[in-house]
Design a protein around this motif. Sequence first.
Motif, mmCIF file in Angstrom:
data_model
loop_
_atom_site.group_PDB
_atom_site.id
_atom_site.type_symbol
_atom_site.label_atom_id
_atom_site.label_comp_id
_atom_site.label_asym_id
_atom_site.label_seq_id
_atom_site.Cartn_x
_atom_site.Cartn_y
_atom_site.Cartn_z
ATOM 1 N N TYR A 79 0.845 -1.194 0.000
ATOM 2 C CA TYR A 79 0.000 0.000 0.000
ATOM 3 C C TYR A 79 0.883 1.248 0.000
ATOM 4 O O TYR A 79 0.652 2.207 0.715
ATOM 5 C CB TYR A 79 -0.956 -0.036 1.192
ATOM 6 C CG TYR A 79 -1.857 -1.250 1.133
ATOM 7 C CD1 TYR A 79 -3.026 -1.227 0.395
ATOM 8 C CD2 TYR A 79 -1.474 -2.454 1.748
ATOM 9 C CE1 TYR A 79 -3.832 -2.352 0.291
ATOM 10 C CE2 TYR A 79 -2.270 -3.581 1.646
ATOM 11 C CZ TYR A 79 -3.444 -3.540 0.920
ATOM 12 O OH TYR A 79 -4.238 -4.654 0.801
ATOM 13 N N TYR A 132 -1.863 0.740 -8.502
ATOM 14 C CA TYR A 132 -2.994 1.600 -8.148
ATOM 15 C C TYR A 132 -2.424 2.951 -7.727
ATOM 16 O O TYR A 132 -1.591 3.015 -6.821
ATOM 17 C CB TYR A 132 -3.781 0.995 -6.980
ATOM 18 C CG TYR A 132 -4.221 -0.430 -7.200
ATOM 19 C CD1 TYR A 132 -5.441 -0.729 -7.794
ATOM 20 C CD2 TYR A 132 -3.410 -1.496 -6.794
ATOM 21 C CE1 TYR A 132 -5.845 -2.045 -7.989
ATOM 22 C CE2 TYR A 132 -3.799 -2.812 -6.974
ATOM 23 C CZ TYR A 132 -5.024 -3.082 -7.579
ATOM 24 O OH TYR A 132 -5.423 -4.384 -7.764
ATOM 25 N N THR A 157 -11.193 2.286 -7.230
ATOM 26 C CA THR A 157 -11.443 2.797 -5.871
ATOM 27 C C THR A 157 -10.455 2.206 -4.873
ATOM 28 O O THR A 157 -10.537 2.475 -3.673
ATOM 29 C CB THR A 157 -12.878 2.447 -5.422
ATOM 30 O OG1 THR A 157 -13.051 1.019 -5.467
ATOM 31 C CG2 THR A 157 -13.908 3.115 -6.323
ATOM 32 N N GLN A 158 -9.525 1.377 -5.376
ATOM 33 C CA GLN A 158 -8.544 0.723 -4.504
ATOM 34 C C GLN A 158 -7.513 1.730 -3.972
ATOM 35 O O GLN A 158 -7.216 2.738 -4.618
ATOM 36 C CB GLN A 158 -7.809 -0.376 -5.267
ATOM 37 C CG GLN A 158 -8.680 -1.545 -5.670
ATOM 38 C CD GLN A 158 -9.010 -2.434 -4.490
ATOM 39 O OE1 GLN A 158 -8.168 -2.720 -3.650
ATOM 40 N NE2 GLN A 158 -10.273 -2.846 -4.406
ATOM 41 N N ARG A 159 -6.975 1.394 -2.797
ATOM 42 C CA ARG A 159 -5.916 2.228 -2.215
ATOM 43 C C ARG A 159 -4.654 2.162 -3.069
ATOM 44 O O ARG A 159 -4.396 1.159 -3.744
ATOM 45 C CB ARG A 159 -5.583 1.746 -0.797
ATOM 46 C CG ARG A 159 -6.685 2.001 0.217
ATOM 47 C CD ARG A 159 -6.508 1.129 1.453
ATOM 48 N NE ARG A 159 -5.209 1.329 2.091
ATOM 49 C CZ ARG A 159 -4.734 0.533 3.045
ATOM 50 N NH1 ARG A 159 -5.432 -0.514 3.461
ATOM 51 N NH2 ARG A 159 -3.559 0.783 3.583
ATOM 52 N N ASN A 160 -3.855 3.228 -3.002
ATOM 53 C CA ASN A 160 -2.582 3.254 -3.734
ATOM 54 C C ASN A 160 -1.719 2.054 -3.354
ATOM 55 O O ASN A 160 -1.762 1.563 -2.226
ATOM 56 C CB ASN A 160 -1.811 4.538 -3.426
ATOM 57 C CG ASN A 160 -2.365 5.734 -4.179
ATOM 58 O OD1 ASN A 160 -3.353 5.633 -4.896
ATOM 59 N ND2 ASN A 160 -1.711 6.886 -4.002
#
Length: 626
Positions: A79, A132, A157-160
Amino acid sequence: MAEGINYSEDSIRSLDWKEHIRLRPGMYIGKLGDGSAYDDGIYVLLKEIVDNSIDEFVMGAGRSIDVSMNDHKVSVRDYGRGIPLGKVVDCVSKINTGGKYDSKAFQKSVGLNGVGTKAVNALSTSFTVQSYRDGRTKIAEFTKGELVRDEAEKETTQRNGTAINFYPDDSIFRNYRFIPEFVQNMIWNYVFLNAGLTINFNGEKYFSQNGLKDLLDRKTDADNIRYPIIHLKGEDIEIAMTHGQQYGEEYYSFVNGQHTTQGGTHQAAFREAVVKTIREHFKKDFDAADIRASIVAAIAIKVQEPVFESQTKTKLGSQNIGPDGPTVRTFINDFLTTQLDNYLHKNPATADALLKRILQSERERKDIAGIKKLANERAKKASLHNRKLRDCKVHFDDNHERKQETTLFITEGDSASGSITKSRDVATQAVFSLKGKPLNCFGLTKKVVYENEEFNLLQHALNIEDGIDGLRYNNIVIATDADVDGMHIRLLIMTFFLQFFPDVVKAGHVFILQTPLFRVRNKKETIYCYSDEERRNAIAKLGNKPEITRFKGLGEISPDEFGLFIGKDMRLDPVILKDANIKGLLEYFMGKNTPTRQQHIVQNLRVEKDDATVNPLVSEPEALVA
């Protein structure tokens, strides 16, 4: 010039990056292997991917990493910031492309050569990367390094962060399997070295608050250390150390988060600095071996632009901390001279316990000095005509490209050793033959290693009398029959190593040889089976009542057949120590019989059946063998 050899412009060929990696994988990931050794290539592939995620954490981007394995598939999701979307394909498929060449951003990173992820890509049958970043995502898929899918960017819409999935190529890593304990140890090391990081592995959470102190807490047993763990931290250095009850020295050394399993300049400097500091603190010229006997220590340093002795980075070669910094030796010595000495002054109870451990080691060394001298003189004479050892030409302490393959088979009896000797690779495989069941050495002092001729010759064959730095064989393979007596001999040999040379086991050098229990064949095909399930499958495949042979001992297998089982497809089970309390473990299984152990035997009784025999077998202790 010899006839038929035409050397011209047409003879010169340039390989692209993926062809070169697949042609010479050892240059990039070390030995290939099937996963039975902790440093086999499949674990290096995983490490190369996770290293990139760790660098994101170090840069302050992302506090957790998800790792999962399902059959042969590996998935890693971090992440962090995510690979810039326009460079996703380039970052995993172009050599010398990456974000770590700016020393300001990644001054003390491990992976600076831009090769790691590309090697994983080239050595995988399927490799998928997805980034992402700021509400958008991009995905690309490769097969053996060839781009097969390159999707356009789209919203998400996913986290980086970055997600990578890969399947190691089973044509390169033959019969491979991931051993969970090796992966768990790797992940524990990551969290010990990065306090505050969470790694989720197959649904389990790994986290450390206290760094290397937590590492030693896990590697030692609280009842068997001589004083509380000393934990010292400074800029670019952290150490933890204590002394235990075991023989030998045990080190866990790291550079920029890389576990340097073969040590290097930092580990050598630490061993030297500990001796110097303790001598000066107590104002006594103790023997270095007495100071370091039974030490358990971990050291982690950060080095700018580290130089390792191989692509797999298992041994540090750097002499300096950085281009303008002090030498590694000076840096570590200055830190310990000040910090360790201060700690011992502030903690007199710890200093007293340390002194008592040193004096005990000194007494033990002097106690066996006389018999050690006589035994070594006998061993020196015997080594010239040692009938127990059939040596090979290459050794692990040689500077030879095949040193990782060096293997010593420890066999029972003349028939088994004869079969292996006739079928082995004389360049890298040696054989040491036992005359029968060795002595149960649990609870005995190291004096017995010199009093017992067989043990003394074995330690000299391995060259481990003064530690494992000069170990002559990378793989120590216990090759015994798969019956009650063979399993008993396995345990007796493992007891010898765990009692007197535990560092050999902890460093991952000891294995059990798997040999087939059955041969199933017809006129067209022969199948060797290592379990009853494999036997049933082979019978179903061949059909029409094939010939079935049950091998009851290694000596029954012909040398020609044995060559099939100790070559490139050799099956080895690593001896993995799961319990830090070696003394308690050995006492339970190898000490005097107790009602508790009798109950364990009854509960774990196994019966093996074939057409002619019924043999009761007691399963081996799970804490010793994985």
